[in-house]
Design a protein around this motif. Structure first.
Motif, PDB file in Angstrom:
ATOM      1  N   ALA A   1      -1.808  -5.293   0.653  1.00 25.66           N
ATOM      2  CA  ALA A   1      -1.740  -6.775   0.447  1.00 25.66           C
ATOM      3  C   ALA A   1      -1.334  -8.031   0.643  1.00 25.66           C
ATOM      4  CB  ALA A   1      -2.737  -5.729  -1.031  1.00 25.66           C
ATOM      5  N   ASP A   2       0.243  -7.147   0.177  1.00 26.64           N
ATOM      6  CA  ASP A   2       0.595  -8.279  -0.035  1.00 26.64           C
ATOM      7  C   ASP A   2       1.503  -8.829   1.379  1.00 26.64           C
ATOM      8  OD1 ASP A   2       1.195  -8.199  -2.403  1.00 26.64           O
ATOM      9  OD2 ASP A   2       2.905  -7.617  -2.569  1.00 26.64           O
TER      10      ASP A   2
ATOM     11  N   VAL B   1      -0.283  -8.577   4.257  1.00 28.53           N
ATOM     12  CA  VAL B   1      -2.020  -9.695   4.351  1.00 28.53           C
ATOM     13  C   VAL B   1      -2.182 -10.431   3.880  1.00 28.53           C
ATOM     14  CG1 VAL B   1      -2.277  -7.374   6.476  1.00 28.53           C
ATOM     15  CG2 VAL B   1      -3.865  -7.925   4.219  1.00 28.53           C
ATOM     16  N   GLY B   2      -1.713 -11.011   3.193  1.00 26.04           N
ATOM     17  CA  GLY B   2      -1.868 -11.651   2.189  1.00 26.04           C
ATOM     18  C   GLY B   2      -3.512 -11.751   1.848  1.00 26.04           C
ATOM     19  N   MET B   3      -3.550 -10.696   0.663  1.00 26.99           N
ATOM     20  CA  MET B   3      -5.507 -10.792  -0.084  1.00 26.99           C
ATOM     21  C   MET B   3      -4.550 -10.027  -0.834  1.00 26.99           C
ATOM     22  SD  MET B   3      -7.390  -8.143   2.978  1.00 26.99           S
ATOM     23  CE  MET B   3      -6.366  -8.573   4.396  1.00 26.99           C
ATOM     24  N   ASP B   4      -5.323  -9.879  -1.995  1.00 25.70           N
ATOM     25  CA  ASP B   4      -5.785  -8.959  -3.204  1.00 25.70           C
ATOM     26  C   ASP B   4      -6.121  -8.657  -3.448  1.00 25.70           C
ATOM     27  OD1 ASP B   4      -8.637  -8.908  -3.960  1.00 25.70           O
ATOM     28  OD2 ASP B   4      -8.509 -11.019  -3.161  1.00 25.70           O
ATOM     29  N   GLY B   5      -5.539  -7.515  -4.331  1.00 30.47           N
ATOM     30  CA  GLY B   5      -5.401  -5.402  -3.835  1.00 30.47           C
ATOM     31  C   GLY B   5      -7.405  -4.872  -3.666  1.00 30.47           C
TER      32      GLY B   5
ATOM     33  N   VAL C   1      -8.913  -2.857  -0.933  1.00 35.51           N
ATOM     34  CA  VAL C   1      -9.343  -1.740  -1.336  1.00 35.51           C
ATOM     35  C   VAL C   1     -10.663  -1.696  -0.541  1.00 35.51           C
ATOM     36  CG1 VAL C   1      -9.951  -0.095  -2.883  1.00 35.51           C
ATOM     37  CG2 VAL C   1      -8.170  -0.828  -3.344  1.00 35.51           C
ATOM     38  N   HIS C   2     -11.598  -2.650  -0.639  1.00 40.91           N
ATOM     39  CA  HIS C   2     -13.061  -2.859   0.061  1.00 40.91           C
ATOM     40  C   HIS C   2     -12.742  -2.645   1.972  1.00 40.91           C
ATOM     41  CE1 HIS C   2     -16.511  -4.540   1.543  1.00 40.91           C
ATOM     42  NE2 HIS C   2     -16.210  -5.885   2.044  1.00 40.91           N
ATOM     43  N   HIS C   3     -11.813  -3.995   2.618  1.00 48.07           N
ATOM     44  CA  HIS C   3     -11.169  -3.309   3.892  1.00 48.07           C
ATOM     45  C   HIS C   3     -10.886  -2.040   4.482  1.00 48.07           C
ATOM     46  CE1 HIS C   3     -12.562  -7.044   4.858  1.00 48.07           C
ATOM     47  NE2 HIS C   3     -11.804  -7.848   4.349  1.00 48.07           N
ATOM     48  N   LEU C   4     -10.093  -1.531   3.452  1.00 48.96           N
ATOM     49  CA  LEU C   4      -9.976   0.360   3.814  1.00 48.96           C
ATOM     50  C   LEU C   4     -11.303   0.826   3.882  1.00 48.96           C
ATOM     51  CD1 LEU C   4      -6.514  -0.590   2.138  1.00 48.96           C
ATOM     52  CD2 LEU C   4      -6.563   0.623   4.131  1.00 48.96           C
ATOM     53  N   SER C   5     -11.782   0.724   2.740  1.00 47.47           N
ATOM     54  CA  SER C   5     -13.051   1.511   2.624  1.00 47.47           C
ATOM     55  C   SER C   5     -13.821   1.467   3.850  1.00 47.47           C
ATOM     56  CB  SER C   5     -14.067   1.193   1.373  1.00 47.47           C
ATOM     57  OG  SER C   5     -12.605   1.715  -0.193  1.00 47.47           O
ATOM     58  N   THR C   6     -13.404   0.404   4.250  1.00 46.69           N
ATOM     59  CA  THR C   6     -14.323   0.336   5.769  1.00 46.69           C
ATOM     60  C   THR C   6     -13.482   1.158   6.801  1.00 46.69           C
ATOM     61  OG1 THR C   6     -15.685  -1.801   4.727  1.00 46.69           O
ATOM     62  CG2 THR C   6     -15.366  -1.340   6.916  1.00 46.69           C
ATOM     63  N   LEU C   7     -12.727   0.534   7.122  1.00 49.28           N
ATOM     64  CA  LEU C   7     -11.728   1.196   8.051  1.00 49.28           C
ATOM     65  C   LEU C   7     -12.015   2.819   7.091  1.00 49.28           C
ATOM     66  CD1 LEU C   7      -8.737  -1.011   7.779  1.00 49.28           C
ATOM     67  CD2 LEU C   7     -11.318  -0.855   9.576  1.00 49.28           C
ATOM     68  N   GLU C   8     -12.078   3.542   6.102  1.00 52.38           N
ATOM     69  CA  GLU C   8     -12.389   5.000   6.167  1.00 52.38           C
ATOM     70  C   GLU C   8     -12.883   5.446   6.661  1.00 52.38           C
ATOM     71  OE1 GLU C   8      -9.658   7.917   2.975  1.00 52.38           O
ATOM     72  OE2 GLU C   8     -10.800   6.021   2.397  1.00 52.38           O
ATOM     73  N   GLU C   9     -14.538   4.545   6.067  1.00 48.13           N
ATOM     74  CA  GLU C   9     -15.471   5.504   6.297  1.00 48.13           C
ATOM     75  C   GLU C   9     -15.573   5.076   8.318  1.00 48.13           C
ATOM     76  OE1 GLU C   9     -18.677   2.892   4.463  1.00 48.13           O
ATOM     77  OE2 GLU C   9     -18.047   3.181   2.668  1.00 48.13           O
ATOM     78  N   ALA C  10     -15.631   4.310   8.414  1.00 43.61           N
ATOM     79  CA  ALA C  10     -15.366   4.156  10.123  1.00 43.61           C
ATOM     80  C   ALA C  10     -14.357   5.153  11.244  1.00 43.61           C
ATOM     81  CB  ALA C  10     -14.807   2.818  11.367  1.00 43.61           C
TER      82      ALA C  10
ATOM     83  N   ARG D   1       2.027   8.593  -7.482  1.00 45.76           N
ATOM     84  CA  ARG D   1       0.289   7.721  -8.339  1.00 45.76           C
ATOM     85  C   ARG D   1       0.441   6.911  -6.857  1.00 45.76           C
ATOM     86  NH1 ARG D   1       2.728   5.644 -13.724  1.00 45.76           N
ATOM     87  NH2 ARG D   1       3.583   4.399 -12.386  1.00 45.76           N
ATOM     88  N   ARG D   2       1.274   6.710  -5.730  1.00 40.88           N
ATOM     89  CA  ARG D   2       0.473   5.751  -4.580  1.00 40.88           C
ATOM     90  C   ARG D   2      -0.878   6.161  -4.092  1.00 40.88           C
ATOM     91  NH1 ARG D   2       6.057   2.777  -4.072  1.00 40.88           N
ATOM     92  NH2 ARG D   2       6.105   1.298  -5.605  1.00 40.88           N
ATOM     93  N   LYS D   3      -1.644   5.791  -3.803  1.00 48.79           N
ATOM     94  CA  LYS D   3      -2.480   5.836  -2.209  1.00 48.79           C
ATOM     95  C   LYS D   3      -2.191   5.714  -1.440  1.00 48.79           C
ATOM     96  CE  LYS D   3      -7.294   6.108  -1.356  1.00 48.79           C
ATOM     97  NZ  LYS D   3      -8.840   6.408  -1.900  1.00 48.79           N
ATOM     98  N   TYR D   4      -1.750   6.196  -0.557  1.00 47.11           N
ATOM     99  CA  TYR D   4      -1.282   5.529   1.361  1.00 47.11           C
ATOM    100  C   TYR D   4      -2.119   5.870   1.967  1.00 47.11           C
ATOM    101  CZ  TYR D   4       3.765   5.313  -0.571  1.00 47.11           C
ATOM    102  OH  TYR D   4       4.752   5.313  -0.942  1.00 47.11           O
ATOM    103  N   TYR D   5      -2.144   4.636   3.019  1.00 49.62           N
ATOM    104  CA  TYR D   5      -3.075   4.551   4.134  1.00 49.62           C
ATOM    105  C   TYR D   5      -2.612   5.294   5.343  1.00 49.62           C
ATOM    106  CZ  TYR D   5      -7.006   3.674   1.352  1.00 49.62           C
ATOM    107  OH  TYR D   5      -7.853   4.036  -0.698  1.00 49.62           O
ATOM    108  N   ARG D   6      -3.252   5.807   6.474  1.00 53.11           N
ATOM    109  CA  ARG D   6      -2.619   5.921   7.642  1.00 53.11           C
ATOM    110  C   ARG D   6      -3.529   5.594   8.879  1.00 53.11           C
ATOM    111  NH1 ARG D   6      -0.042  11.636   6.788  1.00 53.11           N
ATOM    112  NH2 ARG D   6      -2.459  12.477   6.744  1.00 53.11           N
ATOM    113  N   LEU D   7      -3.099   5.126  10.257  1.00 53.57           N
ATOM    114  CA  LEU D   7      -4.427   4.713  10.979  1.00 53.57           C
ATOM    115  C   LEU D   7      -4.575   7.036  11.593  1.00 53.57           C
ATOM    116  CD1 LEU D   7      -2.784   1.875  13.672  1.00 53.57           C
ATOM    117  CD2 LEU D   7      -4.678   2.205  12.511  1.00 53.57           C
TER     118      LEU D   7
END
Length: 97
Positions: A30-31, A33-37, A41-50, A60-66
């Motif tokens: 978020a930091d 790319v300049g957006m709020d958390g 999360v909304h955009h990451l959810s869309t990418l994850e669903e795809a 305690r951290r949730k990481y994302y990877r391609l």
């Protein structure tokens, strides 16, 4: 949602660009790319669903990877082409060996 729809968002493309270098956690993305958390999360959810990204937890951290290698090719006349393709990362790495 089609691959074109998923990748038609500038915000999601920025997230993908960041994840192309290394996995990142939500607030870091978020930091960067300049957006709020919540928006991240909304955009990451869309990418994850795809199936383009996946998440995992470390402490305690949730990481994302391609999980996909995404390729866009376009060419003009005389052989016009517009191609958007996504391969699994493992398949892309094994085919380049």
């Amino acid at each position: 949602m089609s691959l074109f729809d998923v990748l038609g968002s500038k915000a999601r493309l920025q997230i993908i660009r960041e994840l192309a270098t290394e996995p990142r956690y939500v607030s870091e993305l978020a930091d960067r790319v300049g957006m709020d958390g919540k928006t991240a999360v909304h955009h990451l959810s869309t990418l994850e669903e795809a199936g383009i990204v996946e998440s995992y937890r470390t402490s305690r951290r949730k990481y994302y990877r391609l999980t996909k290698r995404i390729e866009l090719r376009a060419s003009p006349e005389p052989d016009p082409m517009f191609l958007l393709h996504a391969d699994d990362v493992e398949e892309a790495e094994s085919s380049s060996d």
